[in-house]
Design a protein around this motif. Structure first.
Motif, PDB file in Angstrom:
ATOM      1  N   UNK A  63      47.643  14.144  89.122  1.00 62.43           N
ATOM      2  CA  UNK A  63      46.605  13.985  88.173  1.00 62.43           C
ATOM      3  C   UNK A  63      46.858  12.987  86.898  1.00 62.43           C
ATOM      4  N   UNK A  64      48.226  12.467  86.703  1.00 63.36           N
ATOM      5  CA  UNK A  64      48.486  11.572  85.794  1.00 63.36           C
ATOM      6  C   UNK A  64      48.911  10.258  86.329  1.00 63.36           C
ATOM      7  N   UNK A  65      48.654   9.084  85.654  1.00 65.62           N
ATOM      8  CA  UNK A  65      48.880   7.834  86.413  1.00 65.62           C
ATOM      9  C   UNK A  65      50.307   7.494  85.963  1.00 65.62           C
ATOM     10  N   UNK A  66      50.702   6.632  87.002  1.00 64.95           N
ATOM     11  CA  UNK A  66      52.284   6.041  86.682  1.00 64.95           C
ATOM     12  C   UNK A  66      52.111   4.614  85.618  1.00 64.95           C
ATOM     13  N   UNK A  67      52.737   4.933  84.463  1.00 61.18           N
ATOM     14  CA  UNK A  67      52.382   3.637  83.690  1.00 61.18           C
ATOM     15  C   UNK A  67      52.839   2.211  84.230  1.00 61.18           C
ATOM     16  N   UNK A  68      53.693   2.343  85.268  1.00 65.66           N
ATOM     17  CA  UNK A  68      54.343   1.161  85.352  1.00 65.66           C
ATOM     18  C   UNK A  68      53.339   0.257  86.461  1.00 65.66           C
ATOM     19  N   UNK A  69      52.452   1.230  87.190  1.00 65.05           N
ATOM     20  CA  UNK A  69      51.193   0.701  87.600  1.00 65.05           C
ATOM     21  C   UNK A  69      50.345   0.234  86.896  1.00 65.05           C
ATOM     22  N   UNK A  70      49.945   0.807  85.711  1.00 63.24           N
ATOM     23  CA  UNK A  70      48.961   0.626  84.722  1.00 63.24           C
ATOM     24  C   UNK A  70      49.193  -0.703  83.947  1.00 63.24           C
ATOM     25  N   UNK A  71      50.320  -0.834  83.579  1.00 61.43           N
ATOM     26  CA  UNK A  71      50.965  -1.955  82.623  1.00 61.43           C
ATOM     27  C   UNK A  71      52.346  -2.203  82.904  1.00 61.43           C
ATOM     28  N   UNK A  72      52.751  -2.872  83.780  1.00 60.23           N
ATOM     29  CA  UNK A  72      54.417  -2.883  83.932  1.00 60.23           C
ATOM     30  C   UNK A  72      54.849  -3.565  82.727  1.00 60.23           C
ATOM     31  N   UNK A  73      54.491  -4.436  82.362  1.00 61.80           N
ATOM     32  CA  UNK A  73      55.004  -5.514  81.474  1.00 61.80           C
ATOM     33  C   UNK A  73      55.105  -4.744  80.018  1.00 61.80           C
ATOM     34  N   UNK A 126      58.755  -3.164  78.373  1.00 62.50           N
ATOM     35  CA  UNK A 126      59.066  -3.360  77.061  1.00 62.50           C
ATOM     36  C   UNK A 126      59.371  -2.282  76.073  1.00 62.50           C
ATOM     37  N   UNK A 127      58.130  -1.321  76.244  1.00 58.86           N
ATOM     38  CA  UNK A 127      58.346  -0.131  75.457  1.00 58.86           C
ATOM     39  C   UNK A 127      59.608   0.718  75.552  1.00 58.86           C
ATOM     40  N   UNK A 128      59.826   0.906  76.787  1.00 59.64           N
ATOM     41  CA  UNK A 128      60.888   1.974  77.343  1.00 59.64           C
ATOM     42  C   UNK A 128      62.300   1.326  76.908  1.00 59.64           C
ATOM     43  N   UNK A 129      62.317  -0.082  76.843  1.00 55.63           N
ATOM     44  CA  UNK A 129      63.585  -0.695  76.638  1.00 55.63           C
ATOM     45  C   UNK A 129      64.352   0.049  75.511  1.00 55.63           C
ATOM     46  N   UNK A 130      65.631   0.607  75.678  1.00 55.00           N
ATOM     47  CA  UNK A 130      66.352   1.089  74.487  1.00 55.00           C
ATOM     48  C   UNK A 130      66.089   2.427  74.234  1.00 55.00           C
TER      49      UNK A 130
END
Length: 448
Positions: free
Chosen positions: A117-127, A131-135
């Motif tokens: 039921x939840x979308x994969x964020x890397x498929x939604x907007x990988x770039x 960047x957001x998850x770095x660190x």
């Protein structure tokens, strides 16, 4: 925040209080009721993480800010009372018109993790996602992963209890060196334990039957112990559950060392006796009221600051053991429905909520800990300067966060009971470990 509640942005106790503050606001507030908008519209479902009027004011600002950033876009904020949230989320996701963006907590993520039921964020907007998850703390990201490594939520706000010292009691004790390791915690707690005639633990005439304040809060309350027992195991290089999730993880030298250290604290004379209080709130408030010198705590709230005008607390870094230093953390996440009819609008809303200013405003509103280290002035301007001091001191500690295990069963409360059997002398160490192991193996098998 731990796996049986957010214990993250705010505690379960506050969740329930806030849910009550919403009153019978019944089902959904903010739009007619169910699911995503069409066209340029986006719906955001979120429980009231603050008192309802303040939460509504925040969401009003989010709505205007989002529309200003995305002209022509529409946003419907839906406040979902905590007591109804899981039921409403379940109905929303199972229908044909699910909410576009939702605020999630770890137990709910566990429920949706394998459902699609939840979308994969890397498929939604990988770039953007990369960047957001770095660190970011790796445990926060792991807690949001699906069975195939999908990233089903972006960490939004975090929560963890911090170790604090009541400064007045510390000063009374002569400011002993602040503990940096578990070995140093016991003598430090003993140095802050005084009877009602001002005699320190260990001094001639000390009256253990009439204690003015203990050195350490050790509360036999699951909702509190859930926030400090597990990192004893982690700090000693073990875990409460085995790597495969099928047995306890502390039937080893490291686990036994952690347990013996816990018992040494409980037996030291500096820890609060289990019969001290009957009410959970009094346990939570012990360090704030001056009944104990040191405790793991959610923090300084408006309530504590108002009731205790002389209160001063100092945040300590978590003590280190042979395996490192940790705090038990949890997280609030932002997720996008896999069936959203407005993928671009949903992603844009998540980006906006995670932008520096809206994120900082929300964090300060609900006294959430950050999901990544922040500057020492991040929480400036809170209602009371002592709240600001506490939150700013805690803002750098997210690097120590480790979350509880993602499991198909919930072992924590049972294990806390067994550990307390050992700590309070009701069972010896070997017998406790044997019984705990047998029970966890049965729980794991039953959960398949």
């Amino acid at each position: 925040m731990a796996q049986n509640g957010l214990e993250a942005a705010i505690s379960r106790r506050r969740f329930l209080a806030l849910a009550g503050a919403v009153g019978g606001a019944a089902a959904l507030a903010g739009c007619g009721g169910d699911g995503s908008s069409s066209g340029n519209g986006v719906t955001y479902w979120v429980p009231p993480n603050a008192e309802l009027p303040r939460m509504q004011s925040f969401l009003k600002g989010i709505k205007s800010g989002y529309k200003k950033a995305h002209p022509g876009a529409e946003l419907e904020n839906v406040v979902v009372p905590w007591e109804d949230a899981l039921t409403k989320y379940t109905a929303g996701f199972s229908g044909g018109n699910p909410p576009d963006v939702t605020y999630q907590i770890l137990p709910w993520m566990n429920k949706w993790r394998s459902t699609g039921v939840l979308a994969d964020f890397r498929s939604l907007d990988k770039a953007f996602t990369d960047k957001f998850v770095d660190g970011l703390n790796a445990d926060y990201l792991k807690a949001a992963e699906g069975p195939k490594g999908e990233l089903l939520g972006l960490p939004y706000v975090g929560g963890f209890w911090t170790l604090v010292v009541n400064e007045a009691i510390w000063e009374k004790a002569g400011k002993p060196a602040l503990p940096k390791t578990y070995d140093e915690m016991i003598p430090f707690a003993q140095a802050m334990t005084f009877d009602k005639k001002g005699r320190k633990l260990g001094e001639s005439g000390y009256d253990a039957r009439n204690v003015e304040h203990y050195g350490m809060t050790w509360a036999p309350v699951p909702a509190i112990q859930d926030n400090y027992l597990w990192h004893y195991f982690w700090s000693y290089g073990s875990d409460y559950i085995s790597a495969d999730g099928k047995d306890i993880g502390f039937n080893n030298d490291a686990g036994r060392a952690a347990l013996r250290h816990m018992k040494a604290m409980v037996d030291s004379g500096a820890a609060t006796p289990p019969s001290l209080y009957a009410e959970e709130e009094r346990w939570r408030a012990a360090v704030m009221t001056g009944k104990t010198g040191m405790a793991w705590t959610e923090g300084v709230t408006v309530e504590y600051a108002t009731k205790h005008p002389e209160l001063r607390v100092k945040v300590l870094e978590p003590p280190a053991g042979p395996g490192g230093a940790y705090v038990v953390g949890a997280c609030g996440f932002l997720s996008v429905s896999s069936k959203t009819k407005n993928k671009d609008g949903a992603v844009n809303l998540v980006k906006y909520l995670l932008d520096d200013e809206p994120l900082q405003t929300f964090s300060k509103l609900i006294l959430a800990k950050p999901v990544r280290p922040q500057p020492s002035n991040y929480y400036d301007g809170l209602e009371d300067p002592r709240m600001t001091k506490f939150m700013n001191e805690a803002a750098s500690l997210s690097k120590f966060v480790k979350t509880t295990r993602i499991l198909p069963y919930q072992p924590q409360e049972y294990l806390m009971g067994k550990i307390n059997d050992y700590l309070l002398g009701r069972q010896n160490l070997d017998a406790m470990i044997t019984e705990a192991s047998n029970q966890i193996q049965q729980m794991a098998k039953a959960a398949k």
